[in-house]
Design a protein around this motif. Structure first.
Motif, PDB file in Angstrom:
ATOM      1  N   LYS A   6     123.374   4.925-127.252  1.00  0.00           N
ATOM      2  CA  LYS A   6     122.837   4.547-126.368  1.00  0.00           C
ATOM      3  C   LYS A   6     121.553   5.667-125.458  1.00  0.00           C
ATOM      4  O   LYS A   6     120.895   5.006-125.224  1.00  0.00           O
ATOM      5  CB  LYS A   6     124.133   5.840-125.378  1.00  0.00           C
ATOM      6  CG  LYS A   6     125.299   4.948-125.386  1.00  0.00           C
ATOM      7  CD  LYS A   6     126.744   4.996-123.983  1.00  0.00           C
ATOM      8  CE  LYS A   6     127.339   4.867-124.507  1.00  0.00           C
ATOM      9  NZ  LYS A   6     129.050   5.334-123.800  1.00  0.00           N
ATOM     10  N   TRP A   7     121.581   6.654-126.477  1.00  0.00           N
ATOM     11  CA  TRP A   7     120.377   7.479-126.842  1.00  0.00           C
ATOM     12  C   TRP A   7     119.448   6.492-126.626  1.00  0.00           C
ATOM     13  O   TRP A   7     118.473   6.992-126.286  1.00  0.00           O
ATOM     14  CB  TRP A   7     120.116   8.827-126.777  1.00  0.00           C
ATOM     15  CG  TRP A   7     120.674  10.276-126.544  1.00  0.00           C
ATOM     16  CD1 TRP A   7     122.341  10.060-126.519  1.00  0.00           C
ATOM     17  CD2 TRP A   7     120.176  10.728-125.448  1.00  0.00           C
ATOM     18  NE1 TRP A   7     122.391  11.531-125.415  1.00  0.00           N
ATOM     19  CE2 TRP A   7     121.299  11.476-124.826  1.00  0.00           C
ATOM     20  CE3 TRP A   7     118.967  10.609-124.750  1.00  0.00           C
ATOM     21  CZ2 TRP A   7     121.068  12.181-123.807  1.00  0.00           C
ATOM     22  CZ3 TRP A   7     119.343  11.936-123.295  1.00  0.00           C
ATOM     23  CH2 TRP A   7     119.922  11.507-123.215  1.00  0.00           C
ATOM     24  N   LEU A   8     119.094   5.918-128.194  1.00  0.00           N
ATOM     25  CA  LEU A   8     118.463   5.020-128.025  1.00  0.00           C
ATOM     26  C   LEU A   8     117.874   4.024-127.670  1.00  0.00           C
ATOM     27  O   LEU A   8     117.104   4.046-127.258  1.00  0.00           O
ATOM     28  CB  LEU A   8     118.141   4.127-129.819  1.00  0.00           C
ATOM     29  CG  LEU A   8     118.481   5.239-130.855  1.00  0.00           C
ATOM     30  CD1 LEU A   8     119.007   4.749-132.631  1.00  0.00           C
ATOM     31  CD2 LEU A   8     117.138   6.413-131.298  1.00  0.00           C
ATOM     32  N   ILE A   9     118.660   3.425-126.925  1.00  0.00           N
ATOM     33  CA  ILE A   9     118.667   2.235-125.566  1.00  0.00           C
ATOM     34  C   ILE A   9     118.225   3.148-124.530  1.00  0.00           C
ATOM     35  O   ILE A   9     117.143   2.658-123.929  1.00  0.00           O
ATOM     36  CB  ILE A   9     119.494   0.991-125.603  1.00  0.00           C
ATOM     37  CG1 ILE A   9     120.476   0.514-126.932  1.00  0.00           C
ATOM     38  CG2 ILE A   9     119.457   0.711-124.076  1.00  0.00           C
ATOM     39  CD1 ILE A   9     121.689   0.232-126.285  1.00  0.00           C
ATOM     40  N   LEU A  10     118.516   3.818-124.455  1.00  0.00           N
ATOM     41  CA  LEU A  10     117.637   4.755-122.809  1.00  0.00           C
ATOM     42  C   LEU A  10     116.172   5.288-123.635  1.00  0.00           C
ATOM     43  O   LEU A  10     115.034   4.747-122.260  1.00  0.00           O
ATOM     44  CB  LEU A  10     118.305   6.123-122.751  1.00  0.00           C
ATOM     45  CG  LEU A  10     117.764   6.600-121.739  1.00  0.00           C
ATOM     46  CD1 LEU A  10     118.066   6.175-120.055  1.00  0.00           C
ATOM     47  CD2 LEU A  10     118.386   8.334-121.572  1.00  0.00           C
ATOM     48  N   PHE A  13     114.342   2.042-123.001  1.00  0.00           N
ATOM     49  CA  PHE A  13     114.034   1.611-122.011  1.00  0.00           C
ATOM     50  C   PHE A  13     112.546   2.345-121.684  1.00  0.00           C
ATOM     51  O   PHE A  13     112.067   1.882-120.688  1.00  0.00           O
ATOM     52  CB  PHE A  13     115.343   1.592-120.799  1.00  0.00           C
ATOM     53  CG  PHE A  13     115.183   1.193-119.969  1.00  0.00           C
ATOM     54  CD1 PHE A  13     114.603  -0.240-119.442  1.00  0.00           C
ATOM     55  CD2 PHE A  13     114.818   2.066-118.853  1.00  0.00           C
ATOM     56  CE1 PHE A  13     114.917  -0.588-117.905  1.00  0.00           C
ATOM     57  CE2 PHE A  13     115.128   1.744-116.945  1.00  0.00           C
ATOM     58  CZ  PHE A  13     114.779   0.288-116.465  1.00  0.00           C
ATOM     59  N   ILE A  14     112.369   3.839-121.515  1.00  0.00           N
ATOM     60  CA  ILE A  14     111.937   4.932-121.168  1.00  0.00           C
ATOM     61  C   ILE A  14     110.556   4.121-121.679  1.00  0.00           C
ATOM     62  O   ILE A  14     109.338   4.337-120.722  1.00  0.00           O
ATOM     63  CB  ILE A  14     111.893   6.352-121.258  1.00  0.00           C
ATOM     64  CG1 ILE A  14     113.399   6.788-120.256  1.00  0.00           C
ATOM     65  CG2 ILE A  14     110.721   7.025-120.895  1.00  0.00           C
ATOM     66  CD1 ILE A  14     114.235   7.583-120.570  1.00  0.00           C
ATOM     67  N   LEU A  15     110.504   4.306-123.116  1.00  0.00           N
ATOM     68  CA  LEU A  15     109.123   3.161-123.585  1.00  0.00           C
ATOM     69  C   LEU A  15     108.359   1.925-123.048  1.00  0.00           C
ATOM     70  O   LEU A  15     107.345   1.531-122.926  1.00  0.00           O
ATOM     71  CB  LEU A  15     109.283   3.345-125.196  1.00  0.00           C
ATOM     72  CG  LEU A  15     109.410   4.969-125.688  1.00  0.00           C
ATOM     73  CD1 LEU A  15     109.734   4.248-127.151  1.00  0.00           C
ATOM     74  CD2 LEU A  15     107.929   5.609-125.408  1.00  0.00           C
ATOM     75  N   ILE A  16     109.161   1.391-122.659  1.00  0.00           N
ATOM     76  CA  ILE A  16     109.219  -0.451-122.018  1.00  0.00           C
ATOM     77  C   ILE A  16     109.097   0.598-120.961  1.00  0.00           C
ATOM     78  O   ILE A  16     107.700  -0.263-120.069  1.00  0.00           O
ATOM     79  CB  ILE A  16     110.056  -0.976-121.986  1.00  0.00           C
ATOM     80  CG1 ILE A  16     110.663  -1.301-122.891  1.00  0.00           C
ATOM     81  CG2 ILE A  16     109.955  -2.418-121.215  1.00  0.00           C
ATOM     82  CD1 ILE A  16     111.998  -2.869-122.972  1.00  0.00           C
ATOM     83  N   LEU A  20     104.557  -0.251-118.962  1.00  0.00           N
ATOM     84  CA  LEU A  20     104.192  -1.322-118.329  1.00  0.00           C
ATOM     85  C   LEU A  20     103.999  -0.449-117.526  1.00  0.00           C
ATOM     86  O   LEU A  20     102.663  -0.898-116.330  1.00  0.00           O
ATOM     87  CB  LEU A  20     105.794  -1.996-117.274  1.00  0.00           C
ATOM     88  CG  LEU A  20     106.230  -2.983-118.234  1.00  0.00           C
ATOM     89  CD1 LEU A  20     107.789  -2.980-117.227  1.00  0.00           C
ATOM     90  CD2 LEU A  20     105.348  -4.361-118.064  1.00  0.00           C
ATOM     91  N   ILE A  21     103.203   0.739-116.485  1.00  0.00           N
ATOM     92  CA  ILE A  21     102.784   1.542-116.009  1.00  0.00           C
ATOM     93  C   ILE A  21     101.299   2.203-116.366  1.00  0.00           C
ATOM     94  O   ILE A  21     100.536   1.260-115.820  1.00  0.00           O
ATOM     95  CB  ILE A  21     103.657   2.830-115.995  1.00  0.00           C
ATOM     96  CG1 ILE A  21     105.021   2.910-115.262  1.00  0.00           C
ATOM     97  CG2 ILE A  21     102.483   4.163-115.644  1.00  0.00           C
ATOM     98  CD1 ILE A  21     105.469   4.520-114.658  1.00  0.00           C
ATOM     99  N   PHE A  22     101.070   2.318-117.792  1.00  0.00           N
ATOM    100  CA  PHE A  22      99.687   1.791-118.637  1.00  0.00           C
ATOM    101  C   PHE A  22      98.846   0.807-118.196  1.00  0.00           C
ATOM    102  O   PHE A  22      97.771   0.201-117.937  1.00  0.00           O
ATOM    103  CB  PHE A  22     100.066   2.592-119.716  1.00  0.00           C
ATOM    104  CG  PHE A  22      99.840   4.098-120.205  1.00  0.00           C
ATOM    105  CD1 PHE A  22      99.343   4.276-119.834  1.00  0.00           C
ATOM    106  CD2 PHE A  22     100.943   3.737-120.586  1.00  0.00           C
ATOM    107  CE1 PHE A  22      99.113   6.068-119.716  1.00  0.00           C
ATOM    108  CE2 PHE A  22     100.927   6.143-120.608  1.00  0.00           C
ATOM    109  CZ  PHE A  22     100.467   6.665-120.157  1.00  0.00           C
TER     110      PHE A  22
END
Length: 73
Positions: A6-10, A13-16, A20-22
């Motif tokens: 679950k932590w790896l998926i989270l 998701f944060i990295l994605i 996108l922000i950059f």
């Protein structure tokens, strides 16, 4: 192991989201150009510190995180 997954998926998701922000940061017209952002330009030197933008983003993220945490309870 379920907890680690679950932590790896989270984290992914944060990295994605950060990616996108950059990618789309130049498309946001006011980001980095607010009054209070410090920009000093000299002959061979440019110093830029987005003080107001940092405070605004911090405030927005704090509100979003608080809403998410309140909805989880």
């Amino acid at each position: 192991m379920s907890f680690l997954g679950k932590w790896l998926i989270l984290f992914g998701f944060i990295l994605i989201l950060l990616g996108l922000i950059f990618v789309f940061m130049d498309k946001i017209p006011f980001l980095g150009k607010l009054p209070g952002d410090i920009r000093i330009e000299r002959k061979n030197f440019i110093f830029y510190f987005p003080l107001t933008t940092s405070i605004l983003l911090s405030l927005i993220l704090t509100i979003i995180i608080n809403i998410i945490l309140r909805l989880r309870k």
